[in-house]
Design a protein around this motif. Structure first.
Motif, PDB file in Angstrom:
ATOM      1  N   THR A  93       0.830  -1.208   0.000  1.00 35.25           N
ATOM      2  CA  THR A  93       0.000   0.000   0.000  1.00 35.25           C
ATOM      3  C   THR A  93       0.863   1.255   0.000  1.00 35.25           C
ATOM      4  O   THR A  93       0.572   2.230  -0.713  1.00 35.25           O
ATOM      5  CB  THR A  93      -0.919  -0.004   1.222  1.00 35.25           C
ATOM      6  N   LYS A  94       1.936   1.236   0.806  1.00 34.70           N
ATOM      7  CA  LYS A  94       2.863   2.379   0.811  1.00 34.70           C
ATOM      8  C   LYS A  94       3.520   2.551  -0.565  1.00 34.70           C
ATOM      9  O   LYS A  94       3.665   3.682  -1.063  1.00 34.70           O
ATOM     10  CB  LYS A  94       3.941   2.145   1.873  1.00 34.70           C
ATOM     11  N   LEU A  95       3.883   1.442  -1.188  1.00 34.59           N
ATOM     12  CA  LEU A  95       4.475   1.514  -2.522  1.00 34.59           C
ATOM     13  C   LEU A  95       3.472   2.058  -3.532  1.00 34.59           C
ATOM     14  O   LEU A  95       3.831   2.843  -4.419  1.00 34.59           O
ATOM     15  CB  LEU A  95       4.958   0.123  -2.934  1.00 34.59           C
ATOM     16  N   SER A  96       2.219   1.665  -3.402  1.00 39.68           N
ATOM     17  CA  SER A  96       1.185   2.174  -4.304  1.00 39.68           C
ATOM     18  C   SER A  96       0.991   3.673  -4.131  1.00 39.68           C
ATOM     19  O   SER A  96       0.816   4.412  -5.116  1.00 39.68           O
ATOM     20  CB  SER A  96      -0.130   1.436  -4.049  1.00 39.68           C
ATOM     21  N   ASN A  97       1.043   4.161  -2.899  1.00 38.70           N
ATOM     22  CA  ASN A  97       0.925   5.605  -2.670  1.00 38.70           C
ATOM     23  C   ASN A  97       2.103   6.365  -3.274  1.00 38.70           C
ATOM     24  O   ASN A  97       1.928   7.442  -3.866  1.00 38.70           O
ATOM     25  CB  ASN A  97       0.824   5.885  -1.171  1.00 38.70           C
ATOM     26  N   ASP A  98       3.309   5.817  -3.136  1.00 40.59           N
ATOM     27  CA  ASP A  98       4.475   6.465  -3.735  1.00 40.59           C
ATOM     28  C   ASP A  98       4.372   6.472  -5.259  1.00 40.59           C
ATOM     29  O   ASP A  98       4.734   7.457  -5.923  1.00 40.59           O
ATOM     30  CB  ASP A  98       5.755   5.750  -3.300  1.00 40.59           C
ATOM     31  N   ALA A  99       3.874   5.363  -5.814  1.00 41.81           N
ATOM     32  CA  ALA A  99       3.703   5.308  -7.267  1.00 41.81           C
ATOM     33  C   ALA A  99       2.641   6.299  -7.736  1.00 41.81           C
ATOM     34  O   ALA A  99       2.767   6.889  -8.815  1.00 41.81           O
ATOM     35  CB  ALA A  99       3.322   3.893  -7.697  1.00 41.81           C
ATOM     36  N   ALA A 100       1.607   6.509  -6.931  1.00 38.61           N
ATOM     37  CA  ALA A 100       0.581   7.494  -7.290  1.00 38.61           C
ATOM     38  C   ALA A 100       1.164   8.905  -7.309  1.00 38.61           C
ATOM     39  O   ALA A 100       0.814   9.725  -8.170  1.00 38.61           O
ATOM     40  CB  ALA A 100      -0.583   7.405  -6.311  1.00 38.61           C
ATOM     41  N   ASP A 101       2.059   9.202  -6.369  1.00 40.73           N
ATOM     42  CA  ASP A 101       2.719  10.517  -6.376  1.00 40.73           C
ATOM     43  C   ASP A 101       3.560  10.697  -7.639  1.00 40.73           C
ATOM     44  O   ASP A 101       3.551  11.766  -8.266  1.00 40.73           O
ATOM     45  CB  ASP A 101       3.600  10.670  -5.138  1.00 40.73           C
ATOM     46  N   GLU A 102       4.291   9.658  -8.019  1.00 43.70           N
ATOM     47  CA  GLU A 102       5.099   9.750  -9.237  1.00 43.70           C
ATOM     48  C   GLU A 102       4.213   9.826 -10.476  1.00 43.70           C
ATOM     49  O   GLU A 102       4.579  10.483 -11.461  1.00 43.70           O
ATOM     50  CB  GLU A 102       6.045   8.547  -9.330  1.00 43.70           C
ATOM     51  N   ALA A 103       3.056   9.177 -10.445  1.00 45.59           N
ATOM     52  CA  ALA A 103       2.132   9.274 -11.575  1.00 45.59           C
ATOM     53  C   ALA A 103       1.621  10.696 -11.741  1.00 45.59           C
ATOM     54  O   ALA A 103       1.505  11.209 -12.866  1.00 45.59           O
ATOM     55  CB  ALA A 103       0.963   8.310 -11.386  1.00 45.59           C
ATOM     56  N   ALA A 104       1.332  11.363 -10.634  1.00 39.98           N
ATOM     57  CA  ALA A 104       0.887  12.763 -10.701  1.00 39.98           C
ATOM     58  C   ALA A 104       2.001  13.653 -11.242  1.00 39.98           C
ATOM     59  O   ALA A 104       1.750  14.544 -12.073  1.00 39.98           O
ATOM     60  CB  ALA A 104       0.446  13.232  -9.319  1.00 39.98           C
ATOM     61  N   PHE A 105       3.230  13.420 -10.798  1.00 40.38           N
ATOM     62  CA  PHE A 105       4.345  14.211 -11.311  1.00 40.38           C
ATOM     63  C   PHE A 105       4.577  13.937 -12.796  1.00 40.38           C
ATOM     64  O   PHE A 105       4.866  14.858 -13.576  1.00 40.38           O
ATOM     65  CB  PHE A 105       5.614  13.913 -10.516  1.00 40.38           C
ATOM     66  N   GLY A 106       4.460  12.665 -13.208  1.00 41.52           N
ATOM     67  CA  GLY A 106       4.634  12.330 -14.616  1.00 41.52           C
ATOM     68  C   GLY A 106       3.576  12.981 -15.499  1.00 41.52           C
ATOM     69  O   GLY A 106       3.883  13.460 -16.598  1.00 41.52           O
ATOM     70  N   GLN A 107       2.332  13.013 -15.028  1.00 37.22           N
ATOM     71  CA  GLN A 107       1.280  13.670 -15.795  1.00 37.22           C
ATOM     72  C   GLN A 107       1.529  15.174 -15.874  1.00 37.22           C
ATOM     73  O   GLN A 107       1.297  15.787 -16.924  1.00 37.22           O
ATOM     74  CB  GLN A 107      -0.078  13.386 -15.151  1.00 37.22           C
ATOM     75  N   ARG A 165       0.791   1.024 -15.273  1.00 35.55           N
ATOM     76  CA  ARG A 165       0.808  -0.443 -15.225  1.00 35.55           C
ATOM     77  C   ARG A 165       1.244  -0.931 -13.838  1.00 35.55           C
ATOM     78  O   ARG A 165       0.685  -1.910 -13.314  1.00 35.55           O
ATOM     79  CB  ARG A 165       1.752  -0.981 -16.298  1.00 35.55           C
ATOM     80  N   LEU A 166       2.207  -0.244 -13.250  1.00 35.26           N
ATOM     81  CA  LEU A 166       2.652  -0.607 -11.904  1.00 35.26           C
ATOM     82  C   LEU A 166       1.529  -0.417 -10.896  1.00 35.26           C
ATOM     83  O   LEU A 166       1.318  -1.259 -10.015  1.00 35.26           O
ATOM     84  CB  LEU A 166       3.870   0.233 -11.519  1.00 35.26           C
ATOM     85  N   LEU A 167       0.776   0.686 -11.019  1.00 36.25           N
ATOM     86  CA  LEU A 167      -0.344   0.922 -10.111  1.00 36.25           C
ATOM     87  C   LEU A 167      -1.413  -0.151 -10.258  1.00 36.25           C
ATOM     88  O   LEU A 167      -1.991  -0.611  -9.264  1.00 36.25           O
ATOM     89  CB  LEU A 167      -0.932   2.305 -10.376  1.00 36.25           C
ATOM     90  N   THR A 168      -1.697  -0.546 -11.501  1.00 36.68           N
ATOM     91  CA  THR A 168      -2.692  -1.602 -11.715  1.00 36.68           C
ATOM     92  C   THR A 168      -2.233  -2.924 -11.107  1.00 36.68           C
ATOM     93  O   THR A 168      -3.017  -3.632 -10.452  1.00 36.68           O
ATOM     94  CB  THR A 168      -2.953  -1.771 -13.217  1.00 36.68           C
ATOM     95  N   ASP A 169      -0.971  -3.278 -11.313  1.00 31.66           N
ATOM     96  CA  ASP A 169      -0.444  -4.524 -10.740  1.00 31.66           C
ATOM     97  C   ASP A 169      -0.479  -4.489  -9.213  1.00 31.66           C
ATOM     98  O   ASP A 169      -0.837  -5.493  -8.567  1.00 31.66           O
ATOM     99  CB  ASP A 169       0.985  -4.760 -11.228  1.00 31.66           C
ATOM    100  N   LEU A 170      -0.116  -3.351  -8.636  1.00 25.96           N
ATOM    101  CA  LEU A 170      -0.123  -3.252  -7.181  1.00 25.96           C
ATOM    102  C   LEU A 170      -1.543  -3.342  -6.623  1.00 25.96           C
ATOM    103  O   LEU A 170      -1.764  -3.982  -5.577  1.00 25.96           O
ATOM    104  CB  LEU A 170       0.527  -1.939  -6.745  1.00 25.96           C
ATOM    105  N   SER A 171      -2.489  -2.714  -7.295  1.00 22.09           N
ATOM    106  CA  SER A 171      -3.877  -2.799  -6.831  1.00 22.09           C
ATOM    107  C   SER A 171      -4.379  -4.242  -6.843  1.00 22.09           C
ATOM    108  O   SER A 171      -5.019  -4.698  -5.890  1.00 22.09           O
ATOM    109  CB  SER A 171      -4.762  -1.907  -7.706  1.00 22.09           C
ATOM    110  N   GLN A 172      -4.067  -4.957  -7.909  1.00 27.46           N
ATOM    111  CA  GLN A 172      -4.471  -6.364  -7.975  1.00 27.46           C
ATOM    112  C   GLN A 172      -3.725  -7.210  -6.953  1.00 27.46           C
ATOM    113  O   GLN A 172      -4.310  -8.120  -6.345  1.00 27.46           O
ATOM    114  CB  GLN A 172      -4.242  -6.889  -9.389  1.00 27.46           C
ATOM    115  N   ASP A 173      -2.440  -6.924  -6.747  1.00 25.62           N
ATOM    116  CA  ASP A 173      -1.668  -7.677  -5.752  1.00 25.62           C
ATOM    117  C   ASP A 173      -2.212  -7.455  -4.344  1.00 25.62           C
ATOM    118  O   ASP A 173      -2.333  -8.412  -3.556  1.00 25.62           O
ATOM    119  CB  ASP A 173      -0.198  -7.262  -5.811  1.00 25.62           C
TER     120      ASP A 173
END
Length: 379
Positions: free
Chosen positions: A163-177, A216-224
């Motif tokens: 969950t912590k990794l997913s939150n960090d990935a969400a922050d990077e997704a916002a920065f990437g967008q 794709r990483l966020l989708t995989d983490l959500s399913q995991d």
């Protein structure tokens, strides 16, 4: 005659004047004859003319040689070029962050797999002893059960880390967008040269690739996360049933609650794969992505919760709708963007507790749609 010569002498510059380059210091007066003076002046003019010609030629060479350097420098150091350089630095930081996120995910999956392997190995040993027959409350089996319980809890502890990794990935997704929007907005700035736009196109492709990788990483983490939560809950119920079997010395099998849950999920999965939205069918939820940061979570939660209250075994079709207009390349870009939006909605559903097996992800192009949309149908 003497008056004329006196007037001419007054009109000529005085040889007694101080040198301006000497900072106002006076020079010694020089007395020359008329013939020597005229000859000296002629030689001075000729020498100064030659030096001036050499100086002019040197200046022309300097200007012609430095002009190309200045032009090349102007090409390299435009305002847009500096912006591109800054965004390239941001891209490098984003790439390093994505690489670290992937490494963290791989490490978590490897640790979870190792704990699960040891857990099932211990459970298999207990089941094998119970199948052969053993005494009630066998201490050896109790020790195996305790060790298996510890391994299962190790698996459960990886869920908060995911969950912590997913939150960090969400922050990077916002920065990437944000970086992708900045790159696309830079095309409209004035003062750019062709090389700047070439670098911008390469930068846009690279940023888009990183954004897709993060999605794709966020989708995989959500399913995991959803899968690990379901796995841990089921295995805890199985461990409770197994402890009763060890206590009595008889083999019972898996928990009845787990077996019922698995049968319900299998039926829901088959139903989700056999149905698709029909033309003219009204969706449960329509989410229009006509602007950035569309807030749809609360409305989606209310609609899905009401649907599950009416039908606990309901399944859902999640359709990514893209506008069918423009060139083939533009249609492909719209389809990719609509699918990313649908994957984001799917992650939201799984985070809300809907099993991923109950949601079927589809895609279609609609000539009447003006923006990317996501439609949710209930079965």
């Amino acid at each position: 005659m003497s008056l004329a010569l006196a007037a001419c002498a007054d009109a000529w510059p005085s040889l007694d004047a101080g040198d301006p380059a000497a900072g106002g210091q006076a020079t010694q007066p020089v007395q020359v004859s008329a013939d020597a003076q005229s000859g000296s002046q002629s030689r001075s003019v000729g020498e100064s003319g030659g030096q001036g010609a050499q100086t002019s030629a040197s200046a022309q060479q300097s200007v012609s040689g430095g002009g190309s350097v200045a032009a090349a420098s102007a090409v390299r150091e435009t305002f847009v070029g500096n912006k591109v350089s800054q965004m390239e630095g941001d891209l490098n930081r984003l790439s390093n962050s994505v690489r670290q996120l992937n490494e963290r995910q791989s490490a978590l999956l490897q640790q979870t797999s190792s704990n699960a392997d040891r857990y099932h190995g211990l459970i298999a040993e207990v089941t094998s002893r119970l199948q052969r027959g053993t005494t009630p409350g066998n201490p050896v089996l109790v020790d195996y059960w305790n060790r298996a319980q510890a391994e299962l809890e190790q698996v459960a502890e990886k869920v908060p880390a995911m969950t912590k990794l997913s939150n960090d990935a969400a922050d990077e997704a916002a920065f990437g967008q944000y970086l992708l929007n900045a790159v696309q907005a830079t095309y409209g700035l004035s003062g750019a040269v062709d090389e700047d736009h070439i670098r911008l196109r390469r930068l846009e492709d690279s940023v888009h690739q990183q954004v897709v990788e993060i999605d794709r990483l966020l989708t995989d983490l959500s399913q995991d996360i959803n899968r690990q939560n379901t796995y841990v809950n089921n295995e805890r119920q199985n461990m409770t049933t197994l402890s009763l079997a060890i206590k009595n010395g008889d083999l019972y099998g898996t928990s009845l609650a787990t077996r019922s849950f698995q049968q319900t999920e299998n039926v829901a999965r088959q139903a989700a794969r056999q149905t698709q939205p029909q033309p003219g069918e009204r969706p449960l939820v329509v989410i229009k992505f006509d602007r950035a940061n569309v807030e749809y979570e609360q409305a989606l939660y209310n609609a899905v919760s009401q649907a599950l209250e009416r039908k606990p075994t309901a399944t859902f079709d999640l359709v990514a709708v893209s506008p069918q207009q423009g060139t083939a390349a533009q249609s492909a870009l719209n389809s990719a963007a609509a699918r990313r939006n649908a994957e984001a909605v799917l992650r939201t559903l799984t985070d809300m507790g809907v099993p991923a097996s109950r949601v079927q992800l589809l895609a279609q192009a609609d000539p009447q749609a003006s923006n990317n949309e996501v439609h949710l149908y209930v079965r």
